[in-house]
Design a protein around this motif. Sequence first.
Motif, PDB file in Angstrom:
ATOM      1  N   ASP A   1      28.554  31.178  21.326  1.00 27.24           N
ATOM      2  CA  ASP A   1      27.668  29.711  21.956  1.00 27.24           C
ATOM      3  C   ASP A   1      28.334  28.679  22.576  1.00 27.24           C
ATOM      4  N   ALA A   2      29.084  29.520  23.493  1.00 30.95           N
ATOM      5  CA  ALA A   2      30.097  28.537  24.303  1.00 30.95           C
ATOM      6  C   ALA A   2      29.688  28.932  25.772  1.00 30.95           C
ATOM      7  N   THR A   3      30.071  27.971  26.774  1.00 30.77           N
ATOM      8  CA  THR A   3      30.278  28.167  28.053  1.00 30.77           C
ATOM      9  C   THR A   3      31.623  28.203  28.541  1.00 30.77           C
ATOM     10  N   PRO A   4      31.726  28.611  29.780  1.00 30.51           N
ATOM     11  CA  PRO A   4      33.142  28.498  30.421  1.00 30.51           C
ATOM     12  C   PRO A   4      33.519  27.063  30.729  1.00 30.51           C
ATOM     13  N   ALA A   5      32.738  26.167  30.629  1.00 29.68           N
ATOM     14  CA  ALA A   5      32.932  24.810  31.004  1.00 29.68           C
ATOM     15  C   ALA A   5      33.511  24.136  29.492  1.00 29.68           C
ATOM     16  N   GLU A   6      33.231  24.984  28.376  1.00 28.44           N
ATOM     17  CA  GLU A   6      33.851  24.376  27.262  1.00 28.44           C
ATOM     18  C   GLU A   6      35.137  25.058  26.924  1.00 28.44           C
ATOM     19  N   VAL A   7      35.740  25.724  27.510  1.00 28.78           N
ATOM     20  CA  VAL A   7      37.075  26.224  27.427  1.00 28.78           C
ATOM     21  C   VAL A   7      37.891  25.236  27.381  1.00 28.78           C
ATOM     22  N   VAL A   8      38.937  24.912  26.350  1.00 28.92           N
ATOM     23  CA  VAL A   8      40.095  23.931  26.602  1.00 28.92           C
ATOM     24  C   VAL A   8      41.327  24.460  26.785  1.00 28.92           C
ATOM     25  N   ARG A   9      41.510  25.855  26.727  1.00 25.04           N
ATOM     26  CA  ARG A   9      42.794  26.291  26.936  1.00 25.04           C
ATOM     27  C   ARG A   9      42.811  27.898  27.471  1.00 25.04           C
ATOM     28  N   SER A  10      43.312  28.122  28.405  1.00 23.36           N
ATOM     29  CA  SER A  10      43.212  29.549  28.732  1.00 23.36           C
ATOM     30  C   SER A  10      44.797  30.098  29.282  1.00 23.36           C
ATOM     31  N   ILE A  11      44.876  31.498  28.861  1.00 20.11           N
ATOM     32  CA  ILE A  11      46.198  32.168  29.357  1.00 20.11           C
ATOM     33  C   ILE A  11      45.798  33.419  29.741  1.00 20.11           C
ATOM     34  N   VAL A  12      46.357  33.550  31.076  1.00 22.87           N
ATOM     35  CA  VAL A  12      45.994  34.621  31.732  1.00 22.87           C
ATOM     36  C   VAL A  12      47.379  35.697  32.159  1.00 22.87           C
ATOM     37  N   TYR A  13      47.437  36.822  31.479  1.00 18.26           N
ATOM     38  CA  TYR A  13      48.350  37.633  31.633  1.00 18.26           C
ATOM     39  C   TYR A  13      48.066  38.779  32.639  1.00 18.26           C
TER      40      TYR A  13
ATOM     41  N   SER B   1      54.079  37.533  42.999  1.00 21.88           N
ATOM     42  CA  SER B   1      53.445  36.224  42.812  1.00 21.88           C
ATOM     43  C   SER B   1      52.166  36.606  43.901  1.00 21.88           C
ATOM     44  N   THR B   2      52.086  37.504  44.918  1.00 21.03           N
ATOM     45  CA  THR B   2      51.069  37.677  45.626  1.00 21.03           C
ATOM     46  C   THR B   2      49.862  38.092  44.938  1.00 21.03           C
ATOM     47  N   VAL B   3      50.166  39.213  44.030  1.00 23.64           N
ATOM     48  CA  VAL B   3      49.151  39.827  43.110  1.00 23.64           C
ATOM     49  C   VAL B   3      48.814  38.933  42.039  1.00 23.64           C
ATOM     50  N   LEU B   4      49.669  37.916  41.568  1.00 21.84           N
ATOM     51  CA  LEU B   4      48.997  36.908  40.389  1.00 21.84           C
ATOM     52  C   LEU B   4      48.184  35.983  41.301  1.00 21.84           C
ATOM     53  N   SER B   5      48.503  35.738  42.537  1.00 15.35           N
ATOM     54  CA  SER B   5      47.547  34.611  43.262  1.00 15.35           C
ATOM     55  C   SER B   5      46.212  35.479  43.352  1.00 15.35           C
ATOM     56  N   ALA B   6      46.187  36.588  43.820  1.00  9.67           N
ATOM     57  CA  ALA B   6      45.109  37.324  44.004  1.00  9.67           C
ATOM     58  C   ALA B   6      43.957  37.333  42.927  1.00  9.67           C
ATOM     59  N   VAL B   7      44.626  37.497  41.610  1.00  8.86           N
ATOM     60  CA  VAL B   7      43.896  37.531  40.329  1.00  8.86           C
ATOM     61  C   VAL B   7      43.526  36.312  40.246  1.00  8.86           C
ATOM     62  N   TRP B   8      44.279  35.330  40.299  1.00  9.57           N
ATOM     63  CA  TRP B   8      43.842  33.903  40.071  1.00  9.57           C
ATOM     64  C   TRP B   8      42.591  33.468  41.146  1.00  9.57           C
ATOM     65  N   ASP B   9      42.825  33.814  42.324  1.00 13.61           N
ATOM     66  CA  ASP B   9      41.791  33.567  43.261  1.00 13.61           C
ATOM     67  C   ASP B   9      40.392  34.440  42.761  1.00 13.61           C
ATOM     68  N   GLN B  10      40.506  35.420  42.417  1.00 11.17           N
ATOM     69  CA  GLN B  10      39.395  36.247  41.929  1.00 11.17           C
ATOM     70  C   GLN B  10      38.733  35.387  40.546  1.00 11.17           C
ATOM     71  N   LEU B  11      39.411  35.094  39.721  1.00 12.43           N
ATOM     72  CA  LEU B  11      39.016  34.168  38.622  1.00 12.43           C
ATOM     73  C   LEU B  11      38.096  33.084  39.052  1.00 12.43           C
ATOM     74  N   MET B  12      38.924  32.170  40.019  1.00  9.91           N
ATOM     75  CA  MET B  12      38.341  30.996  40.501  1.00  9.91           C
ATOM     76  C   MET B  12      37.045  31.082  41.244  1.00  9.91           C
ATOM     77  N   ALA B  13      36.999  32.420  41.882  1.00 10.54           N
ATOM     78  CA  ALA B  13      35.392  32.793  42.648  1.00 10.54           C
ATOM     79  C   ALA B  13      34.641  33.187  41.681  1.00 10.54           C
ATOM     80  N   SER B  14      34.672  33.452  40.425  1.00  8.19           N
ATOM     81  CA  SER B  14      33.782  34.113  39.361  1.00  8.19           C
ATOM     82  C   SER B  14      32.931  33.034  38.671  1.00  8.19           C
ATOM     83  N   PRO B  15      32.050  33.473  37.895  1.00  8.81           N
ATOM     84  CA  PRO B  15      31.377  32.746  37.085  1.00  8.81           C
ATOM     85  C   PRO B  15      32.187  32.131  35.657  1.00  8.81           C
TER      86      PRO B  15
END
Length: 134
Positions: free
Chosen positions: A68-80, A86-100
């Motif tokens: 019963d939570a939304t992405p806006a209620e997340v207070v901590r995230s760790i992405v492995y 760093s190009t691959v890491l940036s591409a994953v980050w960009d995909q996450l930032m363009a998602s719901p």
Amino acid sequence: MIERFNPPDVHEPSGYSHVTISSAGRLAHLAGQCPLDLAGTVVGAPGDYTAQTDQVIANCLAVLAAADATPAEVVRSIVYVVSPDSTVLSAVWDQLMASPLAPAFTTASTLLGVASLGYRGQLIEIDLTAALSD
């Protein structure tokens, strides 16, 4: 309920906040979400970061909704991400930032390149903590 800010004595981050303060009385600590489909199979062809990231996003949204939570209620995230590039890491980050799921990463977030993860062929995992309304 959630305050995000960046102290003036540290660098300005790209998209996330250095500090997240939650006044919530309850927290949901969600297990690391992997790129597994309902059958428990790692999705995508070997090395397919895009397909795996899409599946992890879907899984994160599902477990947040179950709590019963939304992405806006997340207070901590760790992405492995399994990559030293760093190009691959940036591409994953960009995909996450363009998602719901993107609002989840505006809080205290960490992106890590790692040597391996738990499932054979797994390239990404996301660990979330959300502040729940009372």
